[in-house]
Design an enzyme around this catalytic site. Structure first.
Site, PDB file in Angstrom:
ATOM      1  N   LYS A  73     -70.756 -37.159 -46.086  1.00 39.16           N
ATOM      2  CA  LYS A  73     -70.567 -38.341 -45.879  1.00 39.16           C
ATOM      3  C   LYS A  73     -68.873 -38.841 -45.216  1.00 39.16           C
ATOM      4  O   LYS A  73     -68.211 -39.892 -46.356  1.00 39.16           O
ATOM      5  CB  LYS A  73     -71.121 -39.264 -47.718  1.00 39.16           C
ATOM      6  CG  LYS A  73     -72.183 -39.455 -47.777  1.00 39.16           C
ATOM      7  CD  LYS A  73     -73.343 -39.501 -46.592  1.00 39.16           C
ATOM      8  CE  LYS A  73     -73.807 -40.416 -45.976  1.00 39.16           C
ATOM      9  NZ  LYS A  73     -74.590 -39.989 -44.724  1.00 39.16           N
ATOM     10  N   GLY A  75     -67.557 -38.131 -42.629  1.00 38.46           N
ATOM     11  CA  GLY A  75     -67.450 -38.579 -40.856  1.00 38.46           C
ATOM     12  C   GLY A  75     -68.448 -37.663 -40.257  1.00 38.46           C
ATOM     13  O   GLY A  75     -67.614 -37.530 -39.036  1.00 38.46           O
ATOM     14  N   THR A  76     -69.434 -36.722 -40.763  1.00 37.12           N
ATOM     15  CA  THR A  76     -69.783 -35.989 -40.417  1.00 37.12           C
ATOM     16  C   THR A  76     -70.512 -36.522 -38.433  1.00 37.12           C
ATOM     17  O   THR A  76     -70.113 -35.227 -37.582  1.00 37.12           O
ATOM     18  CB  THR A  76     -71.126 -35.062 -40.713  1.00 37.12           C
ATOM     19  OG1 THR A  76     -70.503 -34.781 -42.225  1.00 37.12           O
ATOM     20  CG2 THR A  76     -71.702 -33.585 -40.610  1.00 37.12           C
ATOM     21  N   THR A  77     -70.932 -37.282 -39.162  1.00 32.60           N
ATOM     22  CA  THR A  77     -72.280 -37.767 -37.619  1.00 32.60           C
ATOM     23  C   THR A  77     -71.267 -37.616 -36.379  1.00 32.60           C
ATOM     24  O   THR A  77     -70.989 -37.707 -35.334  1.00 32.60           O
ATOM     25  CB  THR A  77     -72.440 -39.297 -38.356  1.00 32.60           C
ATOM     26  OG1 THR A  77     -73.342 -38.567 -39.418  1.00 32.60           O
ATOM     27  CG2 THR A  77     -73.985 -39.200 -36.933  1.00 32.60           C
ATOM     28  N   TRP A  78     -69.795 -39.097 -37.198  1.00 27.77           N
ATOM     29  CA  TRP A  78     -69.101 -39.100 -36.340  1.00 27.77           C
ATOM     30  C   TRP A  78     -68.411 -37.501 -35.644  1.00 27.77           C
ATOM     31  O   TRP A  78     -68.176 -37.771 -33.949  1.00 27.77           O
ATOM     32  CB  TRP A  78     -67.580 -40.268 -36.572  1.00 27.77           C
ATOM     33  CG  TRP A  78     -66.647 -40.712 -36.215  1.00 27.77           C
ATOM     34  CD1 TRP A  78     -66.864 -40.880 -34.622  1.00 27.77           C
ATOM     35  CD2 TRP A  78     -65.458 -40.718 -36.314  1.00 27.77           C
ATOM     36  NE1 TRP A  78     -65.021 -41.252 -34.206  1.00 27.77           N
ATOM     37  CE2 TRP A  78     -64.747 -41.502 -35.232  1.00 27.77           C
ATOM     38  CE3 TRP A  78     -64.785 -41.001 -37.393  1.00 27.77           C
ATOM     39  CZ2 TRP A  78     -63.949 -41.907 -35.804  1.00 27.77           C
ATOM     40  CZ3 TRP A  78     -63.111 -41.904 -37.372  1.00 27.77           C
ATOM     41  CH2 TRP A  78     -63.070 -41.927 -36.752  1.00 27.77           C
ATOM     42  N   HIS A 136     -72.020 -27.892 -44.508  1.00 28.64           N
ATOM     43  CA  HIS A 136     -71.195 -28.861 -45.727  1.00 28.64           C
ATOM     44  C   HIS A 136     -70.031 -27.668 -46.606  1.00 28.64           C
ATOM     45  O   HIS A 136     -69.856 -28.048 -48.035  1.00 28.64           O
ATOM     46  CB  HIS A 136     -72.110 -29.543 -46.480  1.00 28.64           C
ATOM     47  CG  HIS A 136     -72.402 -30.800 -45.903  1.00 28.64           C
ATOM     48  ND1 HIS A 136     -71.692 -31.965 -45.439  1.00 28.64           N
ATOM     49  CD2 HIS A 136     -73.531 -31.499 -45.536  1.00 28.64           C
ATOM     50  CE1 HIS A 136     -72.523 -32.373 -44.548  1.00 28.64           C
ATOM     51  NE2 HIS A 136     -73.603 -32.736 -44.205  1.00 28.64           N
ATOM     52  N   SER A 166     -69.835 -44.670 -50.514  1.00 29.34           N
ATOM     53  CA  SER A 166     -70.948 -43.939 -48.701  1.00 29.34           C
ATOM     54  C   SER A 166     -71.842 -43.221 -49.627  1.00 29.34           C
ATOM     55  O   SER A 166     -73.261 -43.547 -49.626  1.00 29.34           O
ATOM     56  CB  SER A 166     -69.920 -42.917 -47.771  1.00 29.34           C
ATOM     57  OG  SER A 166     -71.142 -42.900 -46.643  1.00 29.34           O
ATOM     58  N   TYR A 221     -60.515 -38.974 -41.991  1.00 28.69           N
ATOM     59  CA  TYR A 221     -61.511 -39.713 -41.598  1.00 28.69           C
ATOM     60  C   TYR A 221     -60.416 -41.451 -41.787  1.00 28.69           C
ATOM     61  O   TYR A 221     -60.278 -42.360 -40.289  1.00 28.69           O
ATOM     62  CB  TYR A 221     -62.238 -40.890 -42.975  1.00 28.69           C
ATOM     63  CG  TYR A 221     -63.312 -41.513 -42.279  1.00 28.69           C
ATOM     64  CD1 TYR A 221     -64.539 -41.395 -41.131  1.00 28.69           C
ATOM     65  CD2 TYR A 221     -62.794 -43.061 -42.453  1.00 28.69           C
ATOM     66  CE1 TYR A 221     -64.883 -42.426 -41.238  1.00 28.69           C
ATOM     67  CE2 TYR A 221     -63.950 -43.712 -42.323  1.00 28.69           C
ATOM     68  CZ  TYR A 221     -65.215 -43.606 -41.292  1.00 28.69           C
ATOM     69  OH  TYR A 221     -66.286 -44.179 -41.007  1.00 28.69           O
ATOM     70  N   ARG A 290     -73.877 -46.994 -41.957  1.00 27.97           N
ATOM     71  CA  ARG A 290     -73.988 -47.810 -42.822  1.00 27.97           C
ATOM     72  C   ARG A 290     -73.062 -49.551 -42.717  1.00 27.97           C
ATOM     73  O   ARG A 290     -73.160 -49.986 -41.644  1.00 27.97           O
ATOM     74  CB  ARG A 290     -73.182 -47.378 -44.519  1.00 27.97           C
ATOM     75  CG  ARG A 290     -73.982 -48.551 -45.166  1.00 27.97           C
ATOM     76  CD  ARG A 290     -73.878 -48.294 -47.146  1.00 27.97           C
ATOM     77  NE  ARG A 290     -72.214 -47.361 -46.912  1.00 27.97           N
ATOM     78  CZ  ARG A 290     -71.269 -48.346 -47.142  1.00 27.97           C
ATOM     79  NH1 ARG A 290     -71.685 -49.861 -47.363  1.00 27.97           N
ATOM     80  NH2 ARG A 290     -69.935 -48.137 -47.193  1.00 27.97           N
TER      81      ARG A 290
END
Ligand code: A3P
Length: 324
Positions: A73, A75-78, A136, A166, A221, A290
């Site tokens: 949560k 910023g992995t996706t980004w 992770h 988050s 982030y 989110r």
């Protein structure tokens, strides 16, 4: 039955379960969702710990592998989207880019989530070099071959208050019920959360990045949100794919930022029914997007709770040079 409970049942009964005997002997804490196990100073859910142990035994890094490391949560996706867009920019233009149809979690695998329990690494062995792999795992638990091979690592962290909020929302999504935020918060403050203590996870990567800045790029982030173009250029150089002067003049870094923005990616993944399958974990695509805001914690925990967590983190990070 919630997905997590089904998963736990499947994992416990699997004859291929890795490290099950050892895990049963580890210190354990019950949580409102499921138990966490303390392994080499970090807490894990059983399904991930089994995979981490498996990777310790089987994963062979290649010298040009790039590892994207994060606490969940943060910023992995980004980071996955940006790394994919940067390294593949010569193959696509922004109108038909795969990130508009494929979830960022699908284009770069998270090895400790996706390795099957039979240890079959085909899903990453067939990736073209340089492989970009996410994890992770804490630095101290990365398979040894990653440091032996001198692989580059990008780490992103985030204000712990936002990371907690988050994660709390994501857990609600995952476990199908909202756990008590106060219980979750107290455990976070104790350091008892999957891949926690949060501060130790950050500190390990931070300290290594100070010593080996050519090997570890340490990102925050909040700083990236403030100046995304600047950091996309830094990231591109670190990934070995710097933007040329011509590309900069043509606004390619800005285009990458736009493509990977919360607005674009959340729009492309807004379906409430489509899911991403990550190993045995199945999550709604939209759950990874989110709010994408800095400081959203104020809407979910009190100022007093915020101060308490700040004080704890400040104490834990004292003298390290890392501040949030
Ligand atoms: P919030 O829950 O605060 O909105 P991870 O990818 O490590 O699971 O982290 C998820 C967090 O990153 C969520 O934070 C999510 O909204 C945010 N996020 C996802 N994609 C983003 C993007 N493209 N830009 C900025 N933040 C993003």
């Amino acid at each position: 039955m919630s997905q997590a409970k089904e998963e736990r049942r499947a994992t416990n009964s699997s004859p291929e379960s890795h490290g099950t005997d050892l895990i049963s002997k580890l210190p354990m804490r019950e949580t409102p969702s499921e138990p966490l196990f303390l392994y080499k100073n970090f807490w894990f859910r059983r399904i991930f710990l089994e995979r981490i142990m498996l990777l310790e035994a089987t994963f062979k890094a290649r010298h040009d592998d790039i590892i994207l490391a994060t606490n969940p949560k943060c910023g992995t996706t980004w980071l996955k989207a940006l790394s994919f867009a940067i390294t593949n920019r010569s193959h696509y233009d922004s109108g038909n880019h795969p990130l508009l149809t494929r979830h960022p979690q699908e284009v770069i695998p998270t090895i400790d989530v996706e390795i099957p329990l039979n240890g079959d690494l085909t899903f990453i062995e067939k990736l073209p070099p340089p492989r970009i792999l996410a994890t992770h795992m804490p630095l101290s638990l990365l398979p040894e071959s990653i440091s032996i091979q001198g692989c580059r690592i990008v780490y992103i962290c985030r204000d712990p208050k936002d990371a907690f909020v988050s994660r709390w929302h994501f857990m609600s999504e995952f476990f199908g019920e909202k756990p008590d935020i106060n219980v979750g918060f107290n455990m976070f403050c104790e350091g008892v959360l999957g891949y926690g203590p949060y501060w130790d996870h950050c500190l390990e990567y931070w300290r290594e990045s100070v010593i080996k800045s050519d090997r570890i790029l340490f990102l925050k982030y909040e700083e990236m949100m403030l100046e995304p173009v600047k950091f996309v250029k830094v990231l591109a150089s670190f990934l070995g794919a710097p933007f040329t002067g011509e590309e900069e003049d043509a606004g390619v870094p800005e285009e990458v930022v736009r493509l990977c923005s919360f607005k674009t990616l959340s729009g492309a993944n807004s379906s409430q029914t489509e899911v991403v399958q990550r190993g045995s974990v199945v999550v709604k695509k939209s759950a990874y997007f989110r709010r994408g805001k800095v400081g959203d914690w104020v809407n979910h925990i009190s100022e007093e709770m915020g101060r308490k967590l700040d004080d704890i983190v400040q104490e834990k990070l004292k003298g390290s040079g890392l501040v949030f």
